[in-house]
Design a protein around this motif. Structure first.
Motif, mmCIF file in Angstrom:
data_model
loop_
_atom_site.group_PDB
_atom_site.id
_atom_site.type_symbol
_atom_site.label_atom_id
_atom_site.label_comp_id
_atom_site.label_asym_id
_atom_site.label_seq_id
_atom_site.Cartn_x
_atom_site.Cartn_y
_atom_site.Cartn_z
ATOM 1 N N VAL A 1 28.471 46.806 31.099
ATOM 2 C CA VAL A 1 27.394 45.871 31.757
ATOM 3 C C VAL A 1 28.711 45.089 33.086
ATOM 4 O O VAL A 1 29.321 44.961 32.997
ATOM 5 C CB VAL A 1 27.423 44.243 31.429
ATOM 6 C CG1 VAL A 1 28.612 43.596 30.419
ATOM 7 C CG2 VAL A 1 26.417 43.128 31.851
ATOM 8 N N ARG A 2 28.083 45.127 34.539
ATOM 9 C CA ARG A 2 28.995 44.807 35.356
ATOM 10 C C ARG A 2 29.132 43.272 35.116
ATOM 11 O O ARG A 2 28.283 42.455 34.929
ATOM 12 C CB ARG A 2 28.287 44.802 36.991
ATOM 13 C CG ARG A 2 29.069 46.252 37.106
ATOM 14 C CD ARG A 2 28.786 47.071 39.080
ATOM 15 N NE ARG A 2 27.467 45.901 39.352
ATOM 16 C CZ ARG A 2 27.553 45.564 40.386
ATOM 17 N NH1 ARG A 2 28.394 45.279 41.451
ATOM 18 N NH2 ARG A 2 26.615 44.813 41.209
ATOM 19 N N ALA A 3 30.228 42.628 35.070
ATOM 20 C CA ALA A 3 30.622 41.545 35.274
ATOM 21 C C ALA A 3 31.513 40.363 36.740
ATOM 22 O O ALA A 3 32.208 41.636 37.441
ATOM 23 C CB ALA A 3 31.800 41.000 33.511
ATOM 24 N N GLN A 4 31.726 39.182 36.369
ATOM 25 C CA GLN A 4 31.808 38.943 37.336
ATOM 26 C C GLN A 4 32.601 37.808 37.395
ATOM 27 O O GLN A 4 31.729 36.587 36.926
ATOM 28 C CB GLN A 4 30.894 38.147 39.311
ATOM 29 C CG GLN A 4 31.991 38.297 40.455
ATOM 30 C CD GLN A 4 30.221 37.863 41.600
ATOM 31 O OE1 GLN A 4 29.331 37.244 41.209
ATOM 32 N NE2 GLN A 4 30.283 39.195 41.946
ATOM 33 N N TRP A 5 34.104 37.685 38.239
ATOM 34 C CA TRP A 5 34.802 36.197 37.841
ATOM 35 C C TRP A 5 35.832 35.861 39.082
ATOM 36 O O TRP A 5 36.089 36.514 39.786
ATOM 37 C CB TRP A 5 35.592 35.994 36.625
ATOM 38 C CG TRP A 5 36.486 36.811 36.539
ATOM 39 C CD1 TRP A 5 37.845 36.690 36.462
ATOM 40 C CD2 TRP A 5 36.179 38.894 36.109
ATOM 41 N NE1 TRP A 5 38.823 38.088 36.437
ATOM 42 C CE2 TRP A 5 37.234 39.282 36.170
ATOM 43 C CE3 TRP A 5 35.448 39.474 35.896
ATOM 44 C CZ2 TRP A 5 37.838 40.439 36.030
ATOM 45 C CZ3 TRP A 5 35.387 40.640 35.926
ATOM 46 C CH2 TRP A 5 36.397 41.685 35.825
ATOM 47 N N ARG A 6 35.910 34.807 38.938
ATOM 48 C CA ARG A 6 37.317 33.812 40.344
ATOM 49 C C ARG A 6 38.073 33.776 39.358
ATOM 50 O O ARG A 6 38.816 33.500 38.050
ATOM 51 C CB ARG A 6 36.542 32.715 40.503
ATOM 52 C CG ARG A 6 37.044 31.916 41.470
ATOM 53 C CD ARG A 6 37.052 30.999 42.172
ATOM 54 N NE ARG A 6 35.185 31.558 42.891
ATOM 55 C CZ ARG A 6 35.180 32.137 44.129
ATOM 56 N NH1 ARG A 6 36.272 33.014 44.669
ATOM 57 N NH2 ARG A 6 34.068 31.962 44.523
ATOM 58 N N GLU A 7 39.416 34.848 40.390
ATOM 59 C CA GLU A 7 40.780 35.473 39.830
ATOM 60 C C GLU A 7 41.133 34.172 41.217
ATOM 61 O O GLU A 7 41.543 34.613 42.503
ATOM 62 C CB GLU A 7 40.722 36.933 40.512
ATOM 63 C CG GLU A 7 42.048 36.256 39.300
ATOM 64 C CD GLU A 7 42.522 38.713 39.014
ATOM 65 O OE1 GLU A 7 42.277 39.188 39.532
ATOM 66 O OE2 GLU A 7 41.990 38.477 37.677
ATOM 67 N N GLY A 8 41.087 33.257 41.021
ATOM 68 C CA GLY A 8 42.486 31.994 41.937
ATOM 69 C C GLY A 8 41.095 31.812 42.738
ATOM 70 O O GLY A 8 40.054 31.518 42.984
ATOM 71 N N THR A 9 41.532 32.993 43.996
ATOM 72 C CA THR A 9 40.412 32.149 45.098
ATOM 73 C C THR A 9 39.435 33.652 45.924
ATOM 74 O O THR A 9 38.595 33.676 45.862
ATOM 75 C CB THR A 9 40.717 32.194 46.145
ATOM 76 O OG1 THR A 9 42.068 33.104 47.121
ATOM 77 C CG2 THR A 9 41.920 30.850 46.368
ATOM 78 N N ARG A 10 40.036 34.656 44.788
ATOM 79 C CA ARG A 10 38.637 35.861 45.103
ATOM 80 C C ARG A 10 38.145 36.061 44.046
ATOM 81 O O ARG A 10 38.311 35.951 42.539
ATOM 82 C CB ARG A 10 40.204 37.526 45.160
ATOM 83 C CG ARG A 10 39.412 38.325 45.170
ATOM 84 C CD ARG A 10 40.709 39.553 45.476
ATOM 85 N NE ARG A 10 41.617 39.544 44.023
ATOM 86 C CZ ARG A 10 41.207 40.818 42.570
ATOM 87 N NH1 ARG A 10 40.053 40.846 42.850
ATOM 88 N NH2 ARG A 10 42.070 40.448 41.838
ATOM 89 N N LEU A 11 36.672 36.687 44.168
ATOM 90 C CA LEU A 11 36.403 36.945 43.725
ATOM 91 C C LEU A 11 35.950 38.652 43.005
ATOM 92 O O LEU A 11 35.602 39.195 43.762
ATOM 93 C CB LEU A 11 34.234 36.701 44.161
ATOM 94 C CG LEU A 11 33.532 36.285 43.041
ATOM 95 C CD1 LEU A 11 33.316 35.534 42.614
ATOM 96 C CD2 LEU A 11 31.913 36.691 44.018
ATOM 97 N N ARG A 12 35.658 38.278 41.784
ATOM 98 C CA ARG A 12 36.320 39.625 41.015
ATOM 99 C C ARG A 12 34.903 40.700 40.507
ATOM 100 O O ARG A 12 34.456 39.677 39.624
ATOM 101 C CB ARG A 12 37.146 40.651 40.087
ATOM 102 C CG ARG A 12 38.078 41.013 39.754
ATOM 103 C CD ARG A 12 39.739 41.104 39.468
ATOM 104 N NE ARG A 12 39.488 42.502 37.723
ATOM 105 C CZ ARG A 12 40.679 42.869 37.832
ATOM 106 N NH1 ARG A 12 41.641 41.629 37.430
ATOM 107 N NH2 ARG A 12 41.123 43.619 36.609
ATOM 108 N N THR A 13 34.744 41.674 40.813
ATOM 109 C CA THR A 13 33.474 42.297 39.955
ATOM 110 C C THR A 13 33.975 43.377 39.235
ATOM 111 O O THR A 13 34.716 43.976 39.902
ATOM 112 C CB THR A 13 32.486 42.484 41.089
ATOM 113 O OG1 THR A 13 32.406 41.007 41.569
ATOM 114 C CG2 THR A 13 31.315 43.531 40.292
#
Length: 198
Positions: free
Chosen positions: A94-106
């Motif tokens: 599954v493709r997941a997305q989360w916030r890493e500091g100020t960057r949005l990571r997918t």
């Protein structure tokens, strides 16, 4: 039926180990080979227990290291999971997305169950930020240790049983040759009724 045959075989082996002078040496040797399998099965238990302890200790150390080097974060599924991974171990990509500091990571991650887009999920990262599996637990270490102990015990006993089987087959061939030799002597003996000349 199988139980009856097994019981008869056990009784035969016990009698072969007795002091009856009519028991052949090959029968005694076969019974000793079977007894050897039973003895090895008993004496292998401490060896398997030791293997279990060593694997468990290593597993607990690994679990402790992973608990300190991995951390979980909450992410959101971008797409629903629909396909099984190539290894068919029951997990879904599954493709997941989360916030890493100020960057949005997918990233594409593995989730153990089907999930829909927008559902929350927990993923694990190591100290470098790489997506990794969840850390091992002491329960995982215990299961691995039990599996190792069972594997060690079965492997040793199976090898011993195979050796006993080969000994029996060799003894069977020796006994068959002995019977053939005795029958030939009987058939060609002038004192036998079949060859008596009148």
């Amino acid at each position: 039926m199988a139980v009856t045959v097994f019981a008869a075989r056990v009784r035969w082996n016990v009698r072969a180990l007795g002091f009856n002078p009519l028991v052949r040496a090959s029968d005694r040797l076969e019974a000793l080979a079977v007894l050897g399998v039973l003895v090895v099965a008993l004496f292998t238990v401490p060896v398997a227990a030791r293997a279990e302890a060593q694997v468990y200790e290593a597993g607990v150390r690994t679990a402790d290291e992973q608990a300190h080097s991995r951390h979980s974060i909450e992410a959101v599924a971008v797409d629903g999971s629909a396909t099984l991974p190539a290894d068919f171990e029951g997990s879904y990509y599954v493709r997941a997305q989360w916030r890493e500091g100020t960057r949005l990571r997918t990233e594409q991650v593995v989730d153990p169950a089907t999930i829909r887009a927008g559902d929350p999920l927990t993923i694990w990262l190591d100290d470098t930020g790489t997506v990794v599996a969840a850390p091992l637990t002491p329960q995982d270490a215990k299961l691995s240790a039990l599996g190792a102990a069972g594997t060690v015990w079965v492997a040793i006993v199976a090898c011993t049983a195979l050796l006993a089987f080969l000994i029996r087959k060799r003894l069977d061939r020796t006994r068959e040759h002995g019977w053939d030799r005795e029958l030939r002597l009987l058939a060609h003996n002038d004192d036998g009724w079949a060859n008596r000349h009148t």
